[in-house]
Write a protein that holds these residues in place. Structure first.
Motif, short mmCIF file in Angstrom:
data_model
loop_
_atom_site.label_atom_id
_atom_site.label_comp_id
_atom_site.label_asym_id
_atom_site.label_seq_id
_atom_site.Cartn_x
_atom_site.Cartn_y
_atom_site.Cartn_z
N TRP A 88 0.85 -1.20 0.00
CA TRP A 88 0.00 0.00 0.00
C TRP A 88 0.88 1.23 0.00
O TRP A 88 2.08 1.16 0.31
CB TRP A 88 -1.00 -0.01 1.16
CG TRP A 88 -0.41 0.14 2.54
CD1 TRP A 88 0.04 -0.86 3.35
CD2 TRP A 88 -0.22 1.37 3.25
NE1 TRP A 88 0.51 -0.33 4.53
CE2 TRP A 88 0.36 1.03 4.49
CE3 TRP A 88 -0.47 2.71 2.96
CZ2 TRP A 88 0.70 1.99 5.45
CZ3 TRP A 88 -0.14 3.67 3.92
CH2 TRP A 88 0.43 3.31 5.13
N ALA A 89 0.30 2.38 -0.39
CA ALA A 89 1.09 3.62 -0.50
C ALA A 89 0.18 4.85 -0.39
O ALA A 89 -1.04 4.76 -0.60
CB ALA A 89 1.81 3.65 -1.86
N HIS A 90 0.81 5.98 -0.04
CA HIS A 90 0.12 7.27 -0.08
C HIS A 90 0.26 7.85 -1.48
O HIS A 90 1.37 7.94 -2.00
CB HIS A 90 0.78 8.27 0.88
CG HIS A 90 0.53 7.97 2.32
ND1 HIS A 90 -0.59 8.41 2.98
CD2 HIS A 90 1.26 7.27 3.23
CE1 HIS A 90 -0.55 7.99 4.25
NE2 HIS A 90 0.56 7.30 4.42
N VAL A 91 -0.85 8.24 -2.10
CA VAL A 91 -0.80 8.89 -3.42
C VAL A 91 -1.83 10.02 -3.40
O VAL A 91 -3.00 9.79 -3.07
CB VAL A 91 -1.17 7.91 -4.57
CG1 VAL A 91 -0.88 8.55 -5.93
CG2 VAL A 91 -0.42 6.58 -4.46
N PHE A 92 -1.40 11.21 -3.77
CA PHE A 92 -2.31 12.37 -3.84
C PHE A 92 -3.12 12.57 -2.56
O PHE A 92 -4.32 12.86 -2.61
CB PHE A 92 -3.32 12.23 -4.99
CG PHE A 92 -2.70 12.18 -6.35
CD1 PHE A 92 -1.80 13.14 -6.76
CD2 PHE A 92 -3.04 11.16 -7.23
CE1 PHE A 92 -1.23 13.09 -8.02
CE2 PHE A 92 -2.47 11.11 -8.48
CZ PHE A 92 -1.56 12.07 -8.88
N GLY A 93 -2.50 12.38 -1.42
CA GLY A 93 -3.20 12.67 -0.17
C GLY A 93 -4.20 11.59 0.24
O GLY A 93 -4.92 11.76 1.23
N HIS A 94 -4.25 10.50 -0.52
CA HIS A 94 -5.11 9.38 -0.11
C HIS A 94 -4.25 8.13 -0.01
O HIS A 94 -3.08 8.14 -0.41
CB HIS A 94 -6.23 9.16 -1.14
CG HIS A 94 -7.16 10.32 -1.24
ND1 HIS A 94 -8.02 10.68 -0.25
CD2 HIS A 94 -7.34 11.24 -2.24
CE1 HIS A 94 -8.71 11.75 -0.61
NE2 HIS A 94 -8.32 12.11 -1.82
N ARG A 95 -4.83 7.07 0.53
CA ARG A 95 -4.10 5.81 0.60
C ARG A 95 -4.72 4.80 -0.36
O ARG A 95 -5.95 4.77 -0.53
CB ARG A 95 -4.09 5.27 2.03
CG ARG A 95 -3.13 6.06 2.91
CD ARG A 95 -3.12 5.54 4.34
NE ARG A 95 -4.38 5.77 5.01
CZ ARG A 95 -4.69 5.27 6.21
NH1 ARG A 95 -3.83 4.50 6.85
NH2 ARG A 95 -5.86 5.53 6.75
N ASP A 159 -7.70 22.82 -9.15
CA ASP A 159 -6.62 22.65 -8.15
C ASP A 159 -6.04 21.24 -8.20
O ASP A 159 -4.82 21.06 -8.13
CB ASP A 159 -7.16 22.88 -6.72
CG ASP A 159 -7.38 24.35 -6.46
OD1 ASP A 159 -7.03 25.16 -7.35
OD2 ASP A 159 -7.92 24.66 -5.37
N VAL A 160 -6.93 20.26 -8.29
CA VAL A 160 -6.46 18.87 -8.32
C VAL A 160 -5.67 18.62 -9.60
O VAL A 160 -4.63 17.95 -9.59
CB VAL A 160 -7.66 17.88 -8.17
CG1 VAL A 160 -7.22 16.45 -8.41
CG2 VAL A 160 -8.29 18.03 -6.79
#
Ligand SMILES: Nc1nc2c(ncn2[C@@H]2O[C@H](COP(=O)(O)OP(=O)(O)O)[C@@H](O)[C@H]2O)c(=O)[nH]1
Ligand SMILES: Nc1ncnc2c1ncn2[C@@H]1O[C@H](COP(=O)(O)OP(=O)(O)O)[C@@H](O)[C@H]1O
Length: 220
Positions: A88-95, A159-160
């Motif tokens: 698992w990883a953090h990507v764009f402020g989500h997991r 923004d995203v």
């Protein structure tokens, strides 16, 4: 799914048993990996999507359990604690994470899995299971075209989109960690190239577990 139905008839081509493979498609956001993944899943019955778990909210049209399993932070925490993830990883402020499910046993039975995961997940899968992983990195033809695609998808705020563009260079910098790199200019041409990679990798000698008995019989 591949099975071992080697025939004694000269006219029937044997379908040799083989191990399944973990086919990873990564790209900077917007380069087209979701599009290519869906084309591959539609065209090829032997590969199945590894559905990831994510804390990001669903986009319009995304179905829970089909595109992702959408969970809240508490549920993701619980899954991490219970060691439910392959990676698992953090990507764009989500997991985002790959649930273990029954991937390992299905690989042994010849089932292929498609992974739409980022470079962090790719590194973790390589560390855990080098022999079964095949990795493909998809590049956009230009950064201007990447932005145009993110805008045309019309699913993220300005923004995203800016944040995804800021991250694109960082993601592209991981290109050399992949075995194959394909530029997604024309989508059909890109799909055909990705499909050719999958077909060739299925024939990799050590993956074809049915070869030894087959050749033994040929030579008998
Ligand atoms: N490591 C890891 N990355 C994932 C997983 N699922 C999705 N991702 C990556 O997370 C990133 C963001 O995905 P998403 O929010 O669907 O947006 P996308 O970039 O438009 O596909 C993409 O790079 C995905 O490949 C996962 O299970 N593990
Ligand atoms: N080769 C291509 N030419 C033009 N548009 C494309 C191409 N590939 C994908 N797209 C479009 O670009 C947008 C982003 O593609 P998507 O597959 O969602 O990217 P990713 O999953 O990498 O974030 C989508 O609207 C998709 O239809």
């Amino acid at each position: 799914m591949a099975d071992s139905t080697a025939s004694t008839s000269d006219t029937v081509r044997p379908n040799l048993a083989r191990r399944g493979l973990m086919f990873i498609l990564s790209s900077p956001s917007g380069a087209g990996k979701t599009t290519i993944s869906r084309m591959l899943l539609d065209a090829d019955e032997e590969i199945r999507l590894s559905v990831s778990v994510t804390t990001r909210p669903p986009r319009p049209g995304e179905i829970d359990g089909t595109h992702y399993y959408f969970v809240d932070d508490a549920e993701f925490d619980r899954m991490v604690e219970e060691d439910d993830f392959y990676e698992w990883a953090h990507v764009f402020g989500h997991r985002y994470g790959t649930p273990k499910g029954r991937i390992r046993s299905a690989l042994k039975e010849g089932q292929d899995f498609l992974f739409d995961i980022d470079w962090q997940g790719t590194q973790q899968l390589y560390q855990k299971d080098r022999q079964d992983v095949v990795s493909v990195f998809i590049l956009p033809p230009s950064l201007a075209e990447l932005r145009r695609r993110l805008e045309s998808r019309a699913q993220d705020s300005a923004d995203v989109i800016d944040a995804r563009m800021d991250r694109a260079r960082g993601e592209i910098s991981h290109w050399a960690e992949y075995e194959y790199v394909v530029v997604n200019d024309d989508v059909d041409a890109c799909f055909e190239k990705v499909r050719a990679i999958l077909e060739a990798e299925r024939m990799e000698r050590t993956r074809q577990t049915g070869l030894i008995p087959f050749v033994r019989e040929l030579m008998a």
